[in-house]
Design a protein around this motif. Structure first.
Motif, PDB file in Angstrom:
ATOM      1  N   VAL A  66       0.868  -1.181   0.000  1.00  0.00           N
ATOM      2  CA  VAL A  66       0.000   0.000   0.000  1.00  0.00           C
ATOM      3  C   VAL A  66       0.901   1.226   0.000  1.00  0.00           C
ATOM      4  O   VAL A  66       1.866   1.292   0.766  1.00  0.00           O
ATOM      5  CB  VAL A  66      -0.927   0.020   1.224  1.00  0.00           C
ATOM      6  CG1 VAL A  66      -1.745   1.306   1.247  1.00  0.00           C
ATOM      7  CG2 VAL A  66      -1.849  -1.195   1.235  1.00  0.00           C
ATOM      8  N   LYS A  67       0.620   2.185  -0.871  1.00  0.00           N
ATOM      9  CA  LYS A  67       1.436   3.399  -0.921  1.00  0.00           C
ATOM     10  C   LYS A  67       0.557   4.632  -0.751  1.00  0.00           C
ATOM     11  O   LYS A  67      -0.643   4.618  -1.045  1.00  0.00           O
ATOM     12  CB  LYS A  67       2.217   3.483  -2.230  1.00  0.00           C
ATOM     13  CG  LYS A  67       1.359   3.693  -3.470  1.00  0.00           C
ATOM     14  CD  LYS A  67       2.230   3.839  -4.706  1.00  0.00           C
ATOM     15  CE  LYS A  67       1.384   4.134  -5.945  1.00  0.00           C
ATOM     16  NZ  LYS A  67       2.223   4.296  -7.148  1.00  0.00           N
ATOM     17  N   ARG A  68       1.168   5.682  -0.273  1.00  0.00           N
ATOM     18  CA  ARG A  68       0.466   6.942  -0.087  1.00  0.00           C
ATOM     19  C   ARG A  68       0.592   7.763  -1.363  1.00  0.00           C
ATOM     20  O   ARG A  68       1.661   7.875  -1.956  1.00  0.00           O
ATOM     21  CB  ARG A  68       1.066   7.701   1.096  1.00  0.00           C
ATOM     22  CG  ARG A  68       0.385   9.026   1.427  1.00  0.00           C
ATOM     23  CD  ARG A  68       1.108   9.718   2.576  1.00  0.00           C
ATOM     24  NE  ARG A  68       0.618  11.053   2.801  1.00  0.00           N
ATOM     25  CZ  ARG A  68      -0.408  11.363   3.590  1.00  0.00           C
ATOM     26  NH1 ARG A  68      -1.034  10.396   4.235  1.00  0.00           N
ATOM     27  NH2 ARG A  68      -0.794  12.614   3.756  1.00  0.00           N
ATOM     28  N   GLY A  69      -0.518   8.353  -1.805  1.00  0.00           N
ATOM     29  CA  GLY A  69      -0.511   9.190  -2.987  1.00  0.00           C
ATOM     30  C   GLY A  69      -1.549  10.277  -2.879  1.00  0.00           C
ATOM     31  O   GLY A  69      -2.045  10.584  -1.785  1.00  0.00           O
ATOM     32  N   THR A  70      -1.912  10.853  -3.991  1.00  0.00           N
ATOM     33  CA  THR A  70      -2.929  11.906  -4.023  1.00  0.00           C
ATOM     34  C   THR A  70      -3.876  11.662  -5.188  1.00  0.00           C
ATOM     35  O   THR A  70      -3.542  10.960  -6.149  1.00  0.00           O
ATOM     36  CB  THR A  70      -2.286  13.301  -4.189  1.00  0.00           C
ATOM     37  OG1 THR A  70      -1.544  13.331  -5.405  1.00  0.00           O
ATOM     38  CG2 THR A  70      -1.371  13.619  -3.015  1.00  0.00           C
ATOM     39  N   GLN A  71      -5.063  12.213  -5.073  1.00  0.00           N
ATOM     40  CA  GLN A  71      -6.014  12.168  -6.176  1.00  0.00           C
ATOM     41  C   GLN A  71      -6.647  13.544  -6.345  1.00  0.00           C
ATOM     42  O   GLN A  71      -6.842  14.278  -5.370  1.00  0.00           O
ATOM     43  CB  GLN A  71      -7.091  11.110  -5.944  1.00  0.00           C
ATOM     44  CG  GLN A  71      -8.072  11.418  -4.838  1.00  0.00           C
ATOM     45  CD  GLN A  71      -9.172  10.370  -4.735  1.00  0.00           C
ATOM     46  OE1 GLN A  71      -9.117   9.331  -5.400  1.00  0.00           O
ATOM     47  NE2 GLN A  71     -10.161  10.644  -3.915  1.00  0.00           N
ATOM     48  N   ASP A  72      -6.924  13.899  -7.594  1.00  0.00           N
ATOM     49  CA  ASP A  72      -7.523  15.195  -7.892  1.00  0.00           C
ATOM     50  C   ASP A  72      -9.019  15.167  -7.633  1.00  0.00           C
ATOM     51  O   ASP A  72      -9.710  14.180  -7.935  1.00  0.00           O
ATOM     52  CB  ASP A  72      -7.253  15.577  -9.346  1.00  0.00           C
ATOM     53  CG  ASP A  72      -5.776  15.827  -9.608  1.00  0.00           C
ATOM     54  OD1 ASP A  72      -5.072  16.193  -8.642  1.00  0.00           O
ATOM     55  OD2 ASP A  72      -5.336  15.635 -10.755  1.00  0.00           O
ATOM     56  N   ILE A  73      -9.527  16.261  -7.093  1.00  0.00           N
ATOM     57  CA  ILE A  73     -10.956  16.401  -6.802  1.00  0.00           C
ATOM     58  C   ILE A  73     -11.431  17.733  -7.371  1.00  0.00           C
ATOM     59  O   ILE A  73     -10.796  18.777  -7.152  1.00  0.00           O
ATOM     60  CB  ILE A  73     -11.234  16.342  -5.287  1.00  0.00           C
ATOM     61  CG1 ILE A  73     -10.815  14.980  -4.732  1.00  0.00           C
ATOM     62  CG2 ILE A  73     -12.708  16.596  -5.002  1.00  0.00           C
ATOM     63  CD1 ILE A  73     -11.011  14.870  -3.249  1.00  0.00           C
ATOM     64  N   ALA A  74     -12.509  17.690  -8.109  1.00  0.00           N
ATOM     65  CA  ALA A  74     -13.101  18.911  -8.653  1.00  0.00           C
ATOM     66  C   ALA A  74     -14.025  19.533  -7.606  1.00  0.00           C
ATOM     67  O   ALA A  74     -14.888  18.855  -7.046  1.00  0.00           O
ATOM     68  CB  ALA A  74     -13.862  18.607  -9.933  1.00  0.00           C
ATOM     69  N   VAL A 109      -4.485  10.008  -0.445  1.00  0.00           N
ATOM     70  CA  VAL A 109      -5.187   8.715  -0.441  1.00  0.00           C
ATOM     71  C   VAL A 109      -4.149   7.602  -0.328  1.00  0.00           C
ATOM     72  O   VAL A 109      -2.961   7.807  -0.572  1.00  0.00           O
ATOM     73  CB  VAL A 109      -6.023   8.511  -1.727  1.00  0.00           C
ATOM     74  CG1 VAL A 109      -7.139   9.511  -1.809  1.00  0.00           C
ATOM     75  CG2 VAL A 109      -5.127   8.583  -2.956  1.00  0.00           C
ATOM     76  N   PHE A 110      -4.602   6.433   0.048  1.00  0.00           N
ATOM     77  CA  PHE A 110      -3.769   5.237   0.040  1.00  0.00           C
ATOM     78  C   PHE A 110      -4.170   4.390  -1.158  1.00  0.00           C
ATOM     79  O   PHE A 110      -5.357   4.166  -1.406  1.00  0.00           O
ATOM     80  CB  PHE A 110      -3.933   4.435   1.332  1.00  0.00           C
ATOM     81  CG  PHE A 110      -3.335   5.101   2.537  1.00  0.00           C
ATOM     82  CD1 PHE A 110      -1.961   5.165   2.688  1.00  0.00           C
ATOM     83  CD2 PHE A 110      -4.140   5.674   3.511  1.00  0.00           C
ATOM     84  CE1 PHE A 110      -1.398   5.786   3.785  1.00  0.00           C
ATOM     85  CE2 PHE A 110      -3.588   6.296   4.610  1.00  0.00           C
ATOM     86  CZ  PHE A 110      -2.210   6.361   4.755  1.00  0.00           C
ATOM     87  N   LYS A 111      -3.173   3.917  -1.897  1.00  0.00           N
ATOM     88  CA  LYS A 111      -3.422   3.128  -3.096  1.00  0.00           C
ATOM     89  C   LYS A 111      -2.805   1.746  -2.957  1.00  0.00           C
ATOM     90  O   LYS A 111      -1.681   1.605  -2.487  1.00  0.00           O
ATOM     91  CB  LYS A 111      -2.837   3.834  -4.325  1.00  0.00           C
ATOM     92  CG  LYS A 111      -3.425   5.210  -4.587  1.00  0.00           C
ATOM     93  CD  LYS A 111      -2.795   5.859  -5.804  1.00  0.00           C
ATOM     94  CE  LYS A 111      -3.386   7.231  -6.078  1.00  0.00           C
ATOM     95  NZ  LYS A 111      -2.771   7.877  -7.266  1.00  0.00           N
TER      96      LYS A 111
END
Length: 334
Positions: free
Chosen positions: A293-301, A315-317
């Protein structure tokens, strides 16, 4: 490096119901002008009240002069195997076990249950933050030694004879590690601390030339060090995926348990006069197991009256590997 081994083994029939087997393995390992001596005794006792039942007790010690070092949560070909040197000592493992065993009168079926406890000394791993040490340090200054334990209970039901054979097994197990220079000296779960493990295997001998095999394995997910917190650094900004001005904070080694792992492997063996073909399917139903599991980011409108913009949130991916893999091979016997 040079290694010398010597073995002694004997078996005694104490009575019609009691048997004892004892063995001894002595070894010498020399490297860098230093000689290490290893003693590995073993003893087993069996009691058979009748022809179909048996109770067994066993003790064994093993000694290992080569250590495996892994820098990844996966077992990779890049893992290093190093001999003991400097202050490192041979790894030792002592194991005691006791179990009960039953065979059907026609010897077709067998059932067993066994409990064990294992303690290990001089295990070797990298120190915490070993990559921050000065580059001119000795390579083994990055390592530390510690202890470990493993315990559990194994159950197994097996069909031994017939055109269709196989077994079903279940294990309930615990494994941990303790290193003075890791995790603040606190005990932590081993990477393969799988609480529940189930194995199902079926072999079908269709004819003297064709045999089909199916094997299903499922176990609690491996342990993983999840960096689930970050701290803001006001003095510098980073450009990695943790986000600008954020650095990961480790809260504990192997603190997170990955999702349940399972897969089905299929194979078919076809013999001919000079050898045999083997056709296989690894992970036959293509279940993409989570290996990390890795930590990342996601775009939100974000849409508000009079404005619209894109933001991001952490987020965690899940990292997933190894889909279905077909294989074919031929073995030539001569």
């Amino acid at each position: 490096a040079n290694e010398v081994n010597a073995y002694i083994e004997d078996d005694w029939k104490i009575s019609d119901k009691f048997r004892m087997n004892a063995g001894f393995h002595g070894s010498l390992f020399n490297i860098g002008g230093k000689t290490n001596l290893g003693w590995s005794p073993r003893l087993s006792l069996s009691y058979r009240p009748d022809e179909d039942w048996a109770v067994k007790f066993a003790y064994a010690r093993t000694t290992q002069y080569v250590h495996q070092l892994s820098q990844s949560y996966l077992a990779l070909p890049t893992d290093q195997w190093i001999p003991i040197s400097g202050k490192l000592k041979p790894e030792t493992a002592d194991k005691i076990s006791v179990g009960g065993y039953w065979e059907s009168p026609d010897k077709t079926y067998a059932v067993s249950v066994e409990g064990y406890y294992k303690w290990m000394d001089n295990l070797v791993e990298y120190k915490d933050e070993y990559y921050l040490r000065p580059p001119l340090d000795l390579w083994n200054a990055q390592l530390c030694s510690g202890k470990g334990t493993a315990k559990g209970v194994d159950f197994k039901i097996e069909k031994v004879f017939g055109k269709v054979t196989g077994h079903i097994s279940y294990s309930l197990a615990w494994a941990d590690r303790t290193f003075a220079d890791k995790n603040g000296g606190r005990t932590f779960p081993a990477k393969f601390d799988n609480r529940h493990t189930i194995n199902i295997m079926v072999n079908w001998k269709i004819s003297d030339k064709v045999q089909v095999n199916a094997s299903w394995v499922g176990h609690s997910g491996n342990r993983f060090t999840l960096l689930n917190q970050v701290w803001d650094d006001p003095d510098f900004e980073t450009t990695d995926w943790f986000g600008a001005g954020e650095s990961p904070l480790r809260t504990g080694i192997n603190s997170y348990k990955l999702p349940f792992y399972h897969r089905l492997d299929l194979s078919c063996t076809v013999k001919n006069k000079r050898g045999y073909w083997t056709f296989g399917l690894y992970n036959a139903y293509c279940h993409m197991n989570t290996v990390a599991v890795k930590r990342g980011t996601q775009d939100i409108a974000v849409s508000k009256p009079g404005e619209y913009y894109i933001t991001s949130e952490p987020v965690f991916k899940r990292v997933k590997l190894l889909p279905v893999i077909p294989s074919i091979s031929y073995t030539w016997l001569f």
